[in-house]
Design an enzyme around this catalytic site. Structure first.
Site, PDB file in Angstrom:
ATOM      1  N   THR A 193     -21.135  35.947  15.438  1.00  0.00           N
ATOM      2  CA  THR A 193     -21.650  35.418  14.203  1.00  0.00           C
ATOM      3  C   THR A 193     -22.981  34.656  14.277  1.00  0.00           C
ATOM      4  O   THR A 193     -23.854  35.494  14.318  1.00  0.00           O
ATOM      5  CB  THR A 193     -20.620  34.382  13.843  1.00  0.00           C
ATOM      6  OG1 THR A 193     -20.225  32.993  14.699  1.00  0.00           O
ATOM      7  CG2 THR A 193     -19.139  34.790  13.284  1.00  0.00           C
ATOM      8  N   THR A 233     -16.671  28.127  16.485  1.00  0.00           N
ATOM      9  CA  THR A 233     -15.532  28.720  16.991  1.00  0.00           C
ATOM     10  C   THR A 233     -15.919  29.627  18.083  1.00  0.00           C
ATOM     11  O   THR A 233     -16.731  30.363  18.339  1.00  0.00           O
ATOM     12  CB  THR A 233     -15.336  29.741  15.650  1.00  0.00           C
ATOM     13  OG1 THR A 233     -15.017  29.163  14.680  1.00  0.00           O
ATOM     14  CG2 THR A 233     -14.290  30.577  15.977  1.00  0.00           C
ATOM     15  N   GLU A 320     -26.161  26.746  19.353  1.00  0.00           N
ATOM     16  CA  GLU A 320     -27.034  26.461  18.518  1.00  0.00           C
ATOM     17  C   GLU A 320     -27.971  25.467  18.589  1.00  0.00           C
ATOM     18  O   GLU A 320     -27.719  24.126  18.795  1.00  0.00           O
ATOM     19  CB  GLU A 320     -26.305  26.190  17.050  1.00  0.00           C
ATOM     20  CG  GLU A 320     -25.415  27.334  16.692  1.00  0.00           C
ATOM     21  CD  GLU A 320     -24.364  27.039  15.431  1.00  0.00           C
ATOM     22  OE1 GLU A 320     -23.919  28.061  14.855  1.00  0.00           O
ATOM     23  OE2 GLU A 320     -24.287  25.916  15.110  1.00  0.00           O
ATOM     24  N   ASN A 459     -27.132  24.964  10.850  1.00  0.00           N
ATOM     25  CA  ASN A 459     -25.808  24.350  10.206  1.00  0.00           C
ATOM     26  C   ASN A 459     -25.969  24.015   8.829  1.00  0.00           C
ATOM     27  O   ASN A 459     -25.133  24.055   7.967  1.00  0.00           O
ATOM     28  CB  ASN A 459     -25.092  23.386  10.873  1.00  0.00           C
ATOM     29  CG  ASN A 459     -24.490  23.996  12.183  1.00  0.00           C
ATOM     30  OD1 ASN A 459     -23.672  24.486  12.224  1.00  0.00           O
ATOM     31  ND2 ASN A 459     -25.324  23.918  13.333  1.00  0.00           N
TER      32      ASN A 459
END
EC number: 2.3.1.35
Length: 464
Positions: A193, A233, A320, A459
């Site tokens: 993702t 996730t 991230e 985010n």
């Protein structure tokens, strides 16, 4: 060990200015991350993999988002799932499937990225079932125990799957199956993702009872944010051609996950979809591992735990907004549980993580996190926390370039810190924080990363 890599500590020379997006292509992998992507592998017999584009996420026209892993024979299988109370439909479906089948007879794993199929009610469960049914049809149909396909999903929470796109393309995914490196890499890419690179590893190993047999293990994982597993996730699949009895699969996987995927954190969030699955088809032959007391079980447990830890570390390296890979090691603890809590608390602290990004040797933040790690409720008497004694606590930075550690706190007393030396250590891409509690002989290790400005950017723009 096949398809391995050695990531030497180095100073960061690249500012990450690229945009993360759903599923990563080879062209978009940052130069600094390409060293983590294998160019070849040694894959277990009897397994095939594929990754194709079906367009799960609106606007995705180029990147694979449906992954299919199959075995030409039934597998013993086990999985560890998220402990988040809002468990996604594929988690519920796959847990029930494994329970119903007694951890045996699994033929495949079907995974989509781009939509989590989480908090989607009865319709979501129906979609998960339809995914499995479509895969089963390609593998010869259901048997008397029902579906033989584990399903996983990852992506945005609260949206229904475009199930027609998925079900209508499972046949194409089956047609694309192959056993070569490019096939496994395509499969690993399709589950990504916000990852910036596909996370795939493989290796060979042997077992005491069959020293002449070469066994193989391959695994893929994904995750870059919402990572604080308690199995984030986080999805993972490990496949091996070693013969393992269904009855011992859960225990060997749990041991490995506790020391790998459950020992990493990016941002402290635990996803609705976390799943790590282990499949063993026995295609390489040899004596079946059927007892937890056997030498083969112990040997395989070590192999799987080490392999899982290496896979989990790839997630941290792709965190991230991350610019650093940080090992938190807590030693000399009264209990392993206390050591894990302290390591986890330090690893999750935003103040620690931002200080590391800023190359600020602010050891007070590390000590603060250590001090409250074992307090279970507000107002608890600090004297009840016997696992931490201030005058016995030591904190150091340990560089990964082989040079001497930098002591920050010794027996509860602060050291005069050489700020120039601290800055040198904090410039490294890899570093270690060592905490010695001085209350016992137990230890634990966590892996985490720093927080940069990019974490907020990624985010904040997640659904756009």
């Amino acid at each position: 060990m096949a398809a391995s890599f050695k990531a030497l500590p180095q100073q960061l020379t690249l500012t990450r200015s690229f945009a993360r997006c759903y599923s990563v292509s080879a062209e978009s992998i940052p130069a600094a991350k390409k060293k983590y992507v294998p160019t070849e592998g040694s894959y277990p017999q009897g397994f095939q993999a594929s990754g194709i584009l079906v367009g799960v996420k609106p606007g995705n026209k180029t990147k694979p988002d449906l992954a299919f892993l199959t075995s030409d024979r039934p597998c013993a299988a086990a999985a560890v799932f998220t402990k988040n109370k809002f468990q996604a439909a594929p988690v519920t479906f796959s847990r029930d499937l494994l329970k119903r089948r007694g951890n045996r007879g699994i033929r495949g794993v079907l995974i989509n990225s781009g939509c989590a199929n989480a908090v989607t009610g009865k319709g979501g469960l129906e979609d998960a079932s339809l995914m499995a049914k479509a895969a089963d049809e390609q593998l010869g149909g259901e048997d008397g125990a029902g579906s033989s396909t584990i399903v996983m999903s990852t992506g945005v929470i609260g949206q229904r799957l475009p199930i027609d796109k998925i079900v209508g393309n499972v046949g194409a995914a089956h047609g694309a199956l192959g056993s070569g490196h490019k096939d496994w890499l395509a499969c690993a890419t399709a589950i990504c993702t916000t990852d910036t690179f596909p996370k795939l590893m493989s290796r060979t190993f042997s077992l005491p009872s069959s020293p002449g047999v070469e066994y193989r293990m391959a695994g893929m994982t994904k995750g870059a944010g919402m990572i604080h597993p308690n199995m984030a996730t986080l999805l993972g699949v490990v496949a091996t051609d070693a013969p393992i009895a269904p009855g011992v699969m859960p225990s060997v996987l749990k041991h490995a996950v506790d020391r790998s995927f459950n020992s990493i954190t990016i941002d402290g969030d635990t996803s609705t979809n976390d799943t790590v699955a282990l499949l063993a088809n026995g295609a390489a032959g040899g004596q079946e591992i059927s007892s937890v007391d056997s030498p083969d079980y112990a040997a395989f447990q070590t192999v799987l735990s080490d392999f899982s830890a290496d896979l989990a570390k790839l997630i941290v390296r792709d965190g991230e907004g991350a610019t650093k890979f940080v090992t938190i090691r807590v030693v000399d603890s009264a209990s392993e549980e206390a050591a894990r809590k302290v390591a986890s608390t330090i690893a999750r602290s935003p103040l620690v993580k931002t200080a590391l990004y800023g190359r600020d040797a602010n050891w007070g933040r590390i000590l603060c996190a250590t001090g409250y790690a074992l307090i279970s409720e507000p107002g608890q008497d600090i004297n009840e926390v016997a696992s931490i004694v201030s005058e016995k606590t030591n904190v150091s930075f340990v560089p990964t370039d082989g040079s001497a550690e930098l002591k920050l706190l010794v027996n509860g007393e602060p050291e005069t810190v050489d700020e120039a030396r601290a800055s040198e250590i904090l410039e490294l891409e890899d570093l270690e924080i060592l905490v010695k509690l001085g209350t016992g002989d137990k230890q634990a290790t966590y892996w985490t990363c720093d927080y940069s400005h990019e974490y907020i950017t990624i985010n904040g723009d997640y659904r756009t």
